[in-house]
Write a protein that holds these residues in place. Structure first.
Motif, PDB file in Angstrom:
ATOM      1  N   GLN A 145       0.813  -1.223   0.000  1.00  0.00           N
ATOM      2  CA  GLN A 145       0.000   0.000   0.000  1.00  0.00           C
ATOM      3  C   GLN A 145       0.843   1.268   0.000  1.00  0.00           C
ATOM      4  O   GLN A 145       0.515   2.237  -0.676  1.00  0.00           O
ATOM      5  N   SER A 146       1.913   1.261   0.773  1.00  0.00           N
ATOM      6  CA  SER A 146       2.729   2.478   0.852  1.00  0.00           C
ATOM      7  C   SER A 146       4.103   2.161   1.423  1.00  0.00           C
ATOM      8  O   SER A 146       4.307   1.149   2.101  1.00  0.00           O
ATOM      9  N   ILE A 147       5.022   3.036   1.116  1.00  0.00           N
ATOM     10  CA  ILE A 147       6.343   3.021   1.736  1.00  0.00           C
ATOM     11  C   ILE A 147       6.723   4.465   1.998  1.00  0.00           C
ATOM     12  O   ILE A 147       6.535   5.338   1.143  1.00  0.00           O
ATOM     13  N   GLU A 148       7.169   4.732   3.202  1.00  0.00           N
ATOM     14  CA  GLU A 148       7.597   6.086   3.536  1.00  0.00           C
ATOM     15  C   GLU A 148       8.741   5.991   4.533  1.00  0.00           C
ATOM     16  O   GLU A 148       8.896   4.968   5.208  1.00  0.00           O
ATOM     17  N   GLY A 149       9.554   7.040   4.588  1.00  0.00           N
ATOM     18  CA  GLY A 149      10.651   6.926   5.522  1.00  0.00           C
ATOM     19  C   GLY A 149      11.625   8.085   5.556  1.00  0.00           C
ATOM     20  O   GLY A 149      11.590   8.996   4.728  1.00  0.00           O
ATOM     21  N   ILE A 150      12.481   8.019   6.539  1.00  0.00           N
ATOM     22  CA  ILE A 150      13.652   8.887   6.670  1.00  0.00           C
ATOM     23  C   ILE A 150      14.794   8.141   6.004  1.00  0.00           C
ATOM     24  O   ILE A 150      15.241   7.108   6.508  1.00  0.00           O
ATOM     25  N   VAL A 151      15.258   8.617   4.870  1.00  0.00           N
ATOM     26  CA  VAL A 151      16.264   7.880   4.103  1.00  0.00           C
ATOM     27  C   VAL A 151      17.568   8.653   3.937  1.00  0.00           C
ATOM     28  O   VAL A 151      18.482   8.165   3.276  1.00  0.00           O
ATOM     29  N   ASN A 152      17.654   9.836   4.552  1.00  0.00           N
ATOM     30  CA  ASN A 152      18.873  10.633   4.453  1.00  0.00           C
ATOM     31  C   ASN A 152      19.403  10.898   5.858  1.00  0.00           C
ATOM     32  O   ASN A 152      18.829  11.680   6.613  1.00  0.00           O
ATOM     33  N   GLY A 153      20.489  10.215   6.215  1.00  0.00           N
ATOM     34  CA  GLY A 153      21.044  10.349   7.557  1.00  0.00           C
ATOM     35  C   GLY A 153      21.603  11.728   7.838  1.00  0.00           C
ATOM     36  O   GLY A 153      21.586  12.189   8.986  1.00  0.00           O
ATOM     37  N   SER A 154      22.073  12.420   6.810  1.00  0.00           N
ATOM     38  CA  SER A 154      22.678  13.742   7.005  1.00  0.00           C
ATOM     39  C   SER A 154      21.643  14.764   7.479  1.00  0.00           C
ATOM     40  O   SER A 154      21.866  15.484   8.455  1.00  0.00           O
ATOM     41  N   THR A 155      20.510  14.835   6.773  1.00  0.00           N
ATOM     42  CA  THR A 155      19.476  15.789   7.189  1.00  0.00           C
ATOM     43  C   THR A 155      18.888  15.384   8.533  1.00  0.00           C
ATOM     44  O   THR A 155      18.527  16.253   9.343  1.00  0.00           O
ATOM     45  N   LYS A 248      -2.557   5.476  -4.392  1.00  0.00           N
ATOM     46  CA  LYS A 248      -3.816   6.223  -4.323  1.00  0.00           C
ATOM     47  C   LYS A 248      -4.995   5.337  -4.712  1.00  0.00           C
ATOM     48  O   LYS A 248      -6.069   5.398  -4.131  1.00  0.00           O
ATOM     49  N   ASN A 249      -4.788   4.533  -5.744  1.00  0.00           N
ATOM     50  CA  ASN A 249      -5.786   3.571  -6.200  1.00  0.00           C
ATOM     51  C   ASN A 249      -5.037   2.435  -6.900  1.00  0.00           C
ATOM     52  O   ASN A 249      -3.828   2.295  -6.731  1.00  0.00           O
ATOM     53  N   GLU A 250      -5.719   1.638  -7.684  1.00  0.00           N
ATOM     54  CA  GLU A 250      -5.082   0.479  -8.299  1.00  0.00           C
ATOM     55  C   GLU A 250      -4.113   0.837  -9.420  1.00  0.00           C
ATOM     56  O   GLU A 250      -3.398  -0.025  -9.928  1.00  0.00           O
ATOM     57  N   LYS A 251      -4.065   2.097  -9.818  1.00  0.00           N
ATOM     58  CA  LYS A 251      -3.186   2.491 -10.922  1.00  0.00           C
ATOM     59  C   LYS A 251      -2.239   3.637 -10.583  1.00  0.00           C
ATOM     60  O   LYS A 251      -1.191   3.764 -11.206  1.00  0.00           O
ATOM     61  N   GLU A 252      -2.591   4.481  -9.606  1.00  0.00           N
ATOM     62  CA  GLU A 252      -1.848   5.726  -9.377  1.00  0.00           C
ATOM     63  C   GLU A 252      -1.070   5.684  -8.063  1.00  0.00           C
ATOM     64  O   GLU A 252      -1.581   5.239  -7.035  1.00  0.00           O
ATOM     65  N   ILE A 253       0.170   6.203  -8.119  1.00  0.00           N
ATOM     66  CA  ILE A 253       1.050   6.258  -6.965  1.00  0.00           C
ATOM     67  C   ILE A 253       1.397   7.720  -6.676  1.00  0.00           C
ATOM     68  O   ILE A 253       1.828   8.454  -7.568  1.00  0.00           O
ATOM     69  N   ILE A 254       1.188   8.121  -5.426  1.00  0.00           N
ATOM     70  CA  ILE A 254       1.591   9.451  -4.966  1.00  0.00           C
ATOM     71  C   ILE A 254       3.049   9.377  -4.512  1.00  0.00           C
ATOM     72  O   ILE A 254       3.413   8.519  -3.703  1.00  0.00           O
ATOM     73  N   PHE A 328       0.806   0.747 -13.033  1.00  0.00           N
ATOM     74  CA  PHE A 328       1.127   1.815 -12.089  1.00  0.00           C
ATOM     75  C   PHE A 328       1.762   3.020 -12.782  1.00  0.00           C
ATOM     76  O   PHE A 328       2.616   2.884 -13.657  1.00  0.00           O
ATOM     77  N   CYS A 329       1.353   4.199 -12.349  1.00  0.00           N
ATOM     78  CA  CYS A 329       1.951   5.439 -12.835  1.00  0.00           C
ATOM     79  C   CYS A 329       1.915   6.459 -11.705  1.00  0.00           C
ATOM     80  O   CYS A 329       1.145   6.337 -10.754  1.00  0.00           O
ATOM     81  N   LEU A 330       2.745   7.469 -11.794  1.00  0.00           N
ATOM     82  CA  LEU A 330       2.751   8.539 -10.799  1.00  0.00           C
ATOM     83  C   LEU A 330       1.622   9.505 -11.073  1.00  0.00           C
ATOM     84  O   LEU A 330       1.272   9.766 -12.224  1.00  0.00           O
ATOM     85  N   THR A 331       1.050  10.062  -9.992  1.00  0.00           N
ATOM     86  CA  THR A 331      -0.033  11.021 -10.135  1.00  0.00           C
ATOM     87  C   THR A 331       0.310  12.332  -9.448  1.00  0.00           C
ATOM     88  O   THR A 331       1.033  12.345  -8.447  1.00  0.00           O
ATOM     89  N   GLU A 332      -0.204  13.431  -9.994  1.00  0.00           N
ATOM     90  CA  GLU A 332      -0.104  14.734  -9.353  1.00  0.00           C
ATOM     91  C   GLU A 332      -1.463  15.194  -8.837  1.00  0.00           C
ATOM     92  O   GLU A 332      -1.593  16.311  -8.340  1.00  0.00           O
ATOM     93  N   ASP A 333      -2.448  14.331  -8.900  1.00  0.00           N
ATOM     94  CA  ASP A 333      -3.811  14.682  -8.511  1.00  0.00           C
ATOM     95  C   ASP A 333      -4.068  14.288  -7.052  1.00  0.00           C
ATOM     96  O   ASP A 333      -4.686  13.266  -6.763  1.00  0.00           O
ATOM     97  N   PHE A 334      -3.532  15.084  -6.141  1.00  0.00           N
ATOM     98  CA  PHE A 334      -3.784  14.863  -4.713  1.00  0.00           C
ATOM     99  C   PHE A 334      -3.582  16.172  -3.959  1.00  0.00           C
ATOM    100  O   PHE A 334      -3.070  17.151  -4.504  1.00  0.00           O
ATOM    101  N   HIS A 335      -4.010  16.189  -2.692  1.00  0.00           N
ATOM    102  CA  HIS A 335      -3.932  17.391  -1.867  1.00  0.00           C
ATOM    103  C   HIS A 335      -3.118  17.115  -0.607  1.00  0.00           C
ATOM    104  O   HIS A 335      -2.991  15.969  -0.167  1.00  0.00           O
ATOM    105  N   LEU A 336      -2.603  18.201  -0.046  1.00  0.00           N
ATOM    106  CA  LEU A 336      -1.806  18.101   1.171  1.00  0.00           C
ATOM    107  C   LEU A 336      -2.244  19.173   2.159  1.00  0.00           C
ATOM    108  O   LEU A 336      -2.678  20.264   1.752  1.00  0.00           O
TER     109      LEU A 336
END
Length: 397
Positions: A145-155, A248-254, A328-336
């Motif tokens: 469903q998702s992957i998120e993380g802190i991946v830069n040790g310097s920052t 986001k759904n079965e085709k789009e990745i944020i 799967f494709c990347l999407t720009e159709d989302f809000h924050l």
């Protein structure tokens, strides 16, 4: 399966290269040895004798006895040239160069298939955490469903110093560089570019999407001011630079690289110093969390060593998700929902870009909105005003 002997040609003898040399000589059960090391500066004094070094890449690439190339240099284009020639000559390759891999992923993928060689790069993402191999071997992209993380040790080191020791941003950055945690060009870390490269690699192994750097938007921490830091401390929050890949759904990745406010009950709240943390969520296994050192000589060298060991058994990535992926494709159709800090005289101008504003603060010089904004508008604002604004994510809407 019988284990083969690895004769290594090493490119680079900096923080990671020297660490690898040391840990390799302590690995008693690994049948591998370094034949020659290519370095750039003949005049530099090193901790092993000069006979180990050469300054000509072909002293490695043209030697048939050397069956494994380990690439640990800064220059991404020079690194790609080394990797390309090595694979064309039938040599397997290990690399930690995330920028090179992200910029040339499709070419590297094709070279592996064409020349039937292995290219491993666990050390390029999250240092000591074996996240690539876990994504490659364990998680099915149908259920991920998702992957998120802190991946830069310097920052992460810089932000830890700011929040735990009230150190200034310039002083924290200077200390990170002195300890060898930050890139030679610090904007690669603080601007979120290093994290973006790592997210591109994670996208290939999590959802089977091969991207170019321009496809993944990144906001860094270099523009953070005392206003955002005061807001975080007032509400008992921290700020961490996170990468996101959410289905986001079965085709789009944020996808996104952005600083985020982190509460005390977040999995990331205890990921400090140069440590990295990655949270994976699946449809049935729920959330799983990985953490470990993400920068420094020995943590990164240990990941390189693990790849070298795997080559002894002819291990290679199968890239099953890339081969299976047709949708799967990347999407720009989302809000924050974000805190957006800007100069106070531009508040009225920026208000039109927000769909909702929950909170506003302004002093004589700076102001911020807390509100809902579309990703497209956030991207537009950031592109048009690269130096005098900042975004900190509160949540994806």
């Amino acid at each position: 399966m019988s284990k083969k002997k690895l004769i290594i040609g090493l490119f680079g003898y900096g923080v990671v290269g020297s660490g690898l040399y040391e840990v390799l000589h302590q690995a008693k059960n690994l049948d591998a040895s370094i034949k020659k090391i290519v370095v750039k500066h003949p005049e530099k004094i090193r901790n092993i004798s000069a006979e180990h070094f050469t300054y000509d890449k072909f002293d490695i690439l043209n030697v048939d006895e050397i069956n494994t190339v380990v690439e640990l240099i800064d220059d991404s284009e020079a690194a790609f040239e080394i990797v390309k020639i090595a694979m064309e000559k039938g040599k397997s390759v290990v690399s930690a160069n995330k920028k090179m891999i992200a910029e040339h992923f499709q070419e590297i993928y094709d070279l592996q298939k064409k020349h039937n060689v292995s290219f491993l790069y666990e050390a390029s993402v999250c240092g000591s955490i074996p996240i690539i191999r876990n994504l490659e071997e364990y998680y099915n992209n149908d259920f991920l469903q998702s992957i998120e993380g802190i991946v830069n040790g310097s920052t992460n080191y810089i932000l830890t110093k700011i929040f735990e020791e009230n150190m200034s941003f310039p002083d924290a950055l200077k200390e990170a560089q002195e300890k060898g945690y930050a890139e030679s060009n610090p904007i690669l870390d603080t601007g979120g570019f290093d994290a973006r490269s790592k997210l591109q690699i994670l996208l290939a192994h999590s959802f089977g999407i091969i991207t170019e750097p321009k496809d993944v938007f990144n906001v860094g921490i270099q523009n953070l001011s005392s206003l955002e830091l005061a807001y975080a401390k007032e509400k008992n929050l921290q700020i961490k630079l996170l990468v996101y890949a959410h289905k986001k759904n079965e085709k789009e990745i944020i996808t996104l690289v952005i600083p985020k406010f982190i509460s005390a009950n977040s999995s990331f709240s205890n990921v400090n110093d140069v440590f990295n943390g990655v949270k994976v969520q699946t449809a049935f296994a729920d959330k799983q969390f990985f953490s470990g050192r993400g920068a420094g000589s020995f943590p990164t060298a240990s990941a390189v060593l693990s790849d070298i060991s795997a080559l002894g058994y002819d291990y290679r990535y199968e890239y099953k998700k890339i081969q299976q992926n047709e949708d799967f494709c990347l999407t720009e159709d989302f809000h924050l929902k974000v805190l957006f800090r800007h100069s106070v005289e531009k508040s009225d101008y920026f208000k039109n870009d927000f769909e909702e504003i929950e909170e506003f603060y302004g002093n004589k010089e700076e102001a911020y909105f807390v509100g809902k904004v579309s990703f497209k508008n956030l991207k537009k604002i950031s592109t048009e005003n690269p130096d005098d604004i900042s975004f900190v994510l509160i949540d994806l809407c």
